[in-house]
Design a protein around this motif. Structure first.
Motif, short mmCIF file in Angstrom:
data_model
loop_
_atom_site.label_atom_id
_atom_site.label_comp_id
_atom_site.label_asym_id
_atom_site.label_seq_id
_atom_site.Cartn_x
_atom_site.Cartn_y
_atom_site.Cartn_z
N UNK A 244 0.83 -1.20 0.00
CA UNK A 244 0.00 0.00 0.00
C UNK A 244 0.86 1.25 0.00
N UNK A 245 0.36 2.28 -0.65
CA UNK A 245 1.08 3.56 -0.72
C UNK A 245 0.93 4.30 0.60
N UNK A 246 2.05 4.57 1.26
CA UNK A 246 2.02 5.33 2.52
C UNK A 246 2.50 6.76 2.32
N UNK A 247 3.15 7.04 1.19
CA UNK A 247 3.60 8.39 0.87
C UNK A 247 3.60 8.55 -0.63
N UNK A 248 2.87 9.54 -1.13
CA UNK A 248 2.82 9.77 -2.57
C UNK A 248 4.15 10.33 -3.08
N UNK A 249 4.42 10.06 -4.35
CA UNK A 249 5.57 10.71 -4.98
C UNK A 249 5.27 12.17 -5.24
N UNK A 250 6.31 12.99 -5.29
CA UNK A 250 6.11 14.44 -5.40
C UNK A 250 6.89 15.00 -6.59
N UNK A 251 6.33 16.05 -7.16
CA UNK A 251 7.01 16.85 -8.19
C UNK A 251 6.89 18.30 -7.74
#
Length: 330
Positions: A244-251
């Motif tokens: 599961x995703x616990x932290x989204x990727x960022x731009x």
């Protein structure tokens, strides 16, 4: 990777970590581009009497002799078929031809061949970096119907468009995450751009440095469209725990401290490839300067001594053959 609140602070910490490696890279660059005055101390006769320095080309010849042997014009594409059937083999052949076409178009649509510069950077810098993004504005819009002239125009556009932006990045301008994990958890890129360039792409840019100059009465600086600004670009990948995703990727993009982009990573991955040349080694202290090693690193002492000796010999010859004559007017 948690979202950074201040890219300038992150840059400062990464510059501390990569500082020695970057300084070693810049020393190699000085030899390649013949910036030899740095080899002589400020109080030396060369500096005091402005003696011409011998501009030897040994360093450049060494790098170029290897550089020109690396062929980037005819890359090899290998596509393994998913099976042994005739259909699988034919599909693999078609995909291989497609790969060759994509690499050719990539070079044709780049101002500098990214593979050629990567080979050059690997030799001189000891590391190379390539960035590939997609210009969504350049993707043809698919019509609702597959009939009529609109669909034919769409098909023609698909055969000629190139939405990818591929370019080599100077390894000194890129700060990969200080981790041996692959793919990279995050990358910070530092660019220098002009105010006009930024204003065209991002009309909402507030130009904090321009505001400061305007407030102090320096309108020449404030209104200079060619004034350089610092562009910090951050990409990170999503973090997973138990699937599961616990932290989204960022731009994220900050320009002179003004955050103009802050959104989820649209790619889902970091669009950079950063590799060391292989001339170095992994150090027990995790010092990146032992990894980013160019081919000039171990012979810089010999190159420097050649410049000093040839400069001294040249100066001695000139002083004896063409001595300086002093007269009463002097």
């Amino acid at each position: 990777m948690p979202k950074p609140n201040n890219l300038a602070a992150l840059r400062e910490s990464l510059e501390t970590y990569y500082g020695l490696m970057h300084s070693e890279m810049l020393r190699d660059e000085d030899f390649y581009y013949r910036r030899y005055r740095k080899l002589f101390s400020a109080g030396s006769d060369v500096a005091t009497y402005d003696i011409p320095i011998y501009e030897g080309s040994t360093a450049a010849n060494i790098v170029n002799s290897y550089r020109f042997q690396i062929n980037t014009e005819s890359p090899t594409v290998v596509f393994r078929p998913p099976g042994s059937s005739r259909k699988s083999l034919d599909s693999a052949s078609e995909m291989q031809l497609w790969g060759y076409a994509m690499l050719r178009k990539e070079r044709e649509n780049s101002s500098v061949d990214p593979y050629a510069q990567n080979a050059f950077d690997g030799l001189l810098r000891g590391a190379a970096c390539k960035k590939i993004t997609v210009d969504v504005e350049n993707i043809p819009v698919r019509p609702a119907s597959k009939k009529g002239q609109a669909w034919r125009d769409y098909q023609a556009a698909l055969s000629s468009y190139w939405p990818f932006v591929s370019r080599a990045i100077d390894p000194i301008s890129v700060f990969p995450a200080p981790s041996r994990t692959t793919p990279l958890p995050y990358v910070l890129e530092v660019q220098k751009r002009t105010v006009l360039d930024v204003m065209v792409d991002y009309p909402a840019f507030s130009d904090p440095e321009g505001r400061k100059a305007r407030a102090s009465g320096d309108f020449v600086t404030a209104n200079n469209p060619a004034r350089a600004v610092t562009w910090l670009e951050y990409w990170s990948v999503p973090v997973y725990r138990d699937g599961e995703v616990v932290e989204e990727g960022h731009y994220i993009v900050e320009i002179d401290g003004d955050r103009v982009i802050d959104k989820e990573n649209p790619c889902g991955f970091v669009p950079y490839v950063f590799e060391y040349s292989g001339y170095g080694r992994i150090d027990q202290q995790a010092d990146p300067s032992t990894l980013g090693v160019g081919i000039l690193r171990d012979i810089r002492g010999d190159l420097g001594e050649e410049i000093r000796l040839m400069t001294a010999a040249s100066a001695s010859t000139l002083m004896n053959i063409f001595p300086t004559l002093l007269t009463t007017e002097d």
